[in-house]
Design an enzyme around this catalytic site. Structure first.
Site, PDB file in Angstrom:
ATOM      1  N   ASP A   1       5.403  10.798  13.762  1.00  0.00           N
ATOM      2  CA  ASP A   1       5.770   9.373  13.779  1.00  0.00           C
ATOM      3  C   ASP A   1       5.161   8.758  15.035  1.00  0.00           C
ATOM      4  OD1 ASP A   1       7.384   6.820  13.655  1.00  0.00           O
ATOM      5  OD2 ASP A   1       8.497   7.916  12.119  1.00  0.00           O
TER       6      ASP A   1
ATOM      7  N   GLY B   1       1.554   9.932  16.675  1.00  0.00           N
ATOM      8  CA  GLY B   1       0.262   9.338  16.370  1.00  0.00           C
ATOM      9  C   GLY B   1       0.409   8.185  15.411  1.00  0.00           C
ATOM     10  N   ASP B   2      -0.735   7.708  14.943  1.00  0.00           N
ATOM     11  CA  ASP B   2      -0.810   6.548  14.060  1.00  0.00           C
ATOM     12  C   ASP B   2      -1.299   7.036  12.704  1.00  0.00           C
ATOM     13  OD1 ASP B   2      -1.435   4.237  12.726  1.00  0.00           O
ATOM     14  OD2 ASP B   2      -2.955   3.561  14.167  1.00  0.00           O
ATOM     15  N   PHE B   3      -0.446   6.894  11.680  1.00  0.00           N
ATOM     16  CA  PHE B   3      -0.859   7.441  10.370  1.00  0.00           C
ATOM     17  C   PHE B   3      -2.004   6.654   9.721  1.00  0.00           C
ATOM     18  CE2 PHE B   3       3.598   5.850   8.817  1.00  0.00           C
ATOM     19  CZ  PHE B   3       3.161   4.545   8.637  1.00  0.00           C
TER      20      PHE B   3
ATOM     21  N   HIS C   1       6.586   1.830   0.917  1.00  0.00           N
ATOM     22  CA  HIS C   1       7.190   0.515   0.593  1.00  0.00           C
ATOM     23  C   HIS C   1       7.065  -0.485   1.755  1.00  0.00           C
ATOM     24  CE1 HIS C   1      11.656   0.834   2.152  1.00  0.00           C
ATOM     25  NE2 HIS C   1      10.803   1.263   3.051  1.00  0.00           N
ATOM     26  N   ASP C   2       6.710   0.014   2.943  1.00  0.00           N
ATOM     27  CA  ASP C   2       6.519  -0.885   4.094  1.00  0.00           C
ATOM     28  C   ASP C   2       5.179  -1.611   4.050  1.00  0.00           C
ATOM     29  OD1 ASP C   2       8.929  -0.012   5.129  1.00  0.00           O
ATOM     30  OD2 ASP C   2       8.043   1.330   6.612  1.00  0.00           O
TER      31      ASP C   2
ATOM     32  N   GLU D   1       8.702  -2.745  -2.971  1.00  0.00           N
ATOM     33  CA  GLU D   1       9.097  -1.644  -3.846  1.00  0.00           C
ATOM     34  C   GLU D   1       8.171  -1.685  -5.061  1.00  0.00           C
ATOM     35  OE1 GLU D   1      11.468   0.429  -2.662  1.00  0.00           O
ATOM     36  OE2 GLU D   1      11.611  -0.924  -0.961  1.00  0.00           O
TER      37      GLU D   1
ATOM     38  N   GLU E   1      10.681   7.428  -2.702  1.00  0.00           N
ATOM     39  CA  GLU E   1      10.881   5.972  -2.712  1.00  0.00           C
ATOM     40  C   GLU E   1      11.854   5.617  -3.834  1.00  0.00           C
ATOM     41  OE1 GLU E   1       9.504   3.527  -0.844  1.00  0.00           O
ATOM     42  OE2 GLU E   1       7.820   4.536   0.140  1.00  0.00           O
TER      43      GLU E   1
HETATM   44  N1  SAH Z   1      10.937   8.686   6.770  1.00  0.00           N
HETATM   45  C1  SAH Z   1      12.037   8.156   7.539  1.00  0.00           C
HETATM   46  C2  SAH Z   1      11.692   6.844   8.276  1.00  0.00           C
HETATM   47  C3  SAH Z   1      11.218   5.726   7.391  1.00  0.00           C
HETATM   48  S1  SAH Z   1      10.987   4.198   8.273  1.00  0.00           S
HETATM   49  C4  SAH Z   1      13.236   7.948   6.641  1.00  0.00           C
HETATM   50  O1  SAH Z   1      13.076   7.824   5.429  1.00  0.00           O
HETATM   51  O2  SAH Z   1      14.356   7.865   7.151  1.00  0.00           O
HETATM   52  C5  SAH Z   1       9.243   4.148   8.449  1.00  0.00           C
HETATM   53  C6  SAH Z   1       8.741   5.007   9.585  1.00  0.00           C
HETATM   54  O3  SAH Z   1       7.317   4.842   9.674  1.00  0.00           O
HETATM   55  C7  SAH Z   1       9.317   4.618  10.946  1.00  0.00           C
HETATM   56  O4  SAH Z   1       9.925   5.707  11.554  1.00  0.00           O
HETATM   57  C8  SAH Z   1       8.080   4.155  11.711  1.00  0.00           C
HETATM   58  O5  SAH Z   1       8.135   4.412  13.101  1.00  0.00           O
HETATM   59  C9  SAH Z   1       6.963   4.901  11.050  1.00  0.00           C
HETATM   60  N2  SAH Z   1       5.665   4.259  11.265  1.00  0.00           N
HETATM   61  C10 SAH Z   1       5.365   2.938  11.113  1.00  0.00           C
HETATM   62  N3  SAH Z   1       4.069   2.717  11.403  1.00  0.00           N
HETATM   63  C11 SAH Z   1       3.538   3.925  11.767  1.00  0.00           C
HETATM   64  C12 SAH Z   1       2.226   4.337  12.153  1.00  0.00           C
HETATM   65  N4  SAH Z   1       1.224   3.457  12.222  1.00  0.00           N
HETATM   66  N5  SAH Z   1       2.038   5.652  12.432  1.00  0.00           N
HETATM   67  C13 SAH Z   1       3.064   6.552  12.335  1.00  0.00           C
HETATM   68  N6  SAH Z   1       4.315   6.205  11.961  1.00  0.00           N
HETATM   69  C14 SAH Z   1       4.556   4.907  11.677  1.00  0.00           C
END
Ligand code: SAH
Length: 338
Positions: free
Chosen positions: A206, A228-230, A248-249, A302, A276
């Protein structure tokens, strides 16, 4: 139906609508009670509002009016002497495992609350209300506000309390040797999976500002944390990549970038596990409320099964199975398309 019935139904329908319209005081009253830790303070027995007010530094008469309002919803009860006590609903606001307090804290906090005042903007433009309210993207806001980050991670951890057992009952993780939880937050889900599968190891991945507290717990040293950054990359070398409440984000093109990084990391074998809510084509479902929450907050949404299927295909995966859980979440399993 005679005229009288019509009128009665009309009146009760209007009353129901007014009840819905007045949701704001309810949400905020629960939030304030949670924030002041009232339920924890009543665990030892009933107290007068004045006494509670002294303990938390609140204005006594106003706290009394707040609690009196909450008794109308069976959250707290007031006895003849004016002392407030816990009810089953109030009890869920006590801190500790299985509590709803973190959710109440998060939902009503001024910084998350503000977006709802901009929902109209979202509907007119398609842009997240949160960005209009704060002038920055949701995860950028979290990166610069450690207190907000902490309540968000707490919220996710609390919501996971019922989701994790449902996921573990629905899906057999035993074939996997190494699992990466992409955007795994504090790491609770992966810790639970590894606890049940003693020969597997894993990485919770994360953003750097997320405290991957479950990894510190260790699960016998089998759970590592990586930051890191996914959108740039995901840790390589695992045979399962788990993404719960990640896609979903994001809008399709961003979701595809994340999936493409998983596809590169997986190579020719391995399993993609996307967890999801799947929006049904018809009928009521929790995904619809979640979708409005997401729409107000982030550029994502969603998705329906068909939408997931085409997203998987575009990223080089075949959607092999949809596994429902006892929670509103579904596990979407994919394999690399060859
Ligand atoms: N999987 C967890 C958290 C979901 S919230 C659960 O279901 O409870 C979405 C997560 O994506 C957050 O923890 C956020 O920090 C992470 N996230 C958002 N952008 C990110 C990025 N660019 N690289 C890595 N993680 C990221």
């Amino acid at each position: 139906m005679n005229d009288h019935d019509k009128e009665t139904n009309g009146a009760s329908t209007r009353a129901r609508m007014l009840e819905l319209v007045h949701a704001a005081p309810t949400v905020q009253a629960i939030h304030v009670a949670a924030r002041l830790g009232i339920a924890d303070r009543l665990a030892g027995g009933p107290k007068h509002a004045e006494e509670l007010a002294r303990e938390v530094g609140a204005h006594g008469p106003s706290l009394r009016r707040l609690l009196r309002f909450l008794t109308d919803m069976d959250i707290f009860e007031e006895d003849a002497s004016g002392r407030f006590a816990l009810t089953p609903l109030a009890d869920t606001l006590r801190s500790g495992p299985g509590s709803a307090r973190g959710v109440a804290l998060h939902v009503g906090e001024p910084w998350t609350w503000r977006k709802w005042g901009e929902l109209h903007h979202t509907v007119m433009t398609g842009e997240p209300a949160f960005e209009k309210a704060h002038g920055m993207r949701f995860f950028d806001y979290l990166a610069t506000n450690p207190a907000a980050r902490a309540t968000f991670d707490e919220l996710m951890t609390e919501l996971s309390v019922t989701q994790i057992p449902a996921i573990l009952r629905a899906y057999d993780f035993s074939p996997f040797r190494r699992i990466v939880d992409v955007g795994g937050g504090r790491g609770g889900l992966l810790a639970a999976i590894l606890a049940q599968n003693p020969s597997a190891s894993g990485v919770v991945y994360d953003a750097p500002e997320v405290e991957k507290t479950a990894a510190a717990g260790g699960v016998g040293g089998r759970l590592e944390a990586a930051s890191g950054d996914f959108f740039a990359s995901v840790p390589p070398g695992a045979d399962a990549y788990l993404l719960k409440w990640i896609l979903h984000d994001w809008r399709d093109e961003d979701a595809l970038r994340i999936l493409a990084n998983c596809r590169r990391a997986i190579g020719e074998a391995g399993t993609l596990l996307v967890v999801e809510m799947v929006v049904p084509e018809h009928g009521r479902h929790d995904s619809k409320a979640e979708d409005v929450f997401v729409m107000a907050t982030l550029p994502g949404r969603e998705r329906t099964e068909a939408e997931f299927r085409s997203l998987f295909r575009a990223a080089g995966f075949r959607l092999t199975r949809l596994v429902p859980t006892e929670s509103p979440l579904t596990i979407l399993e994919g394999e690399p398309e060859r």
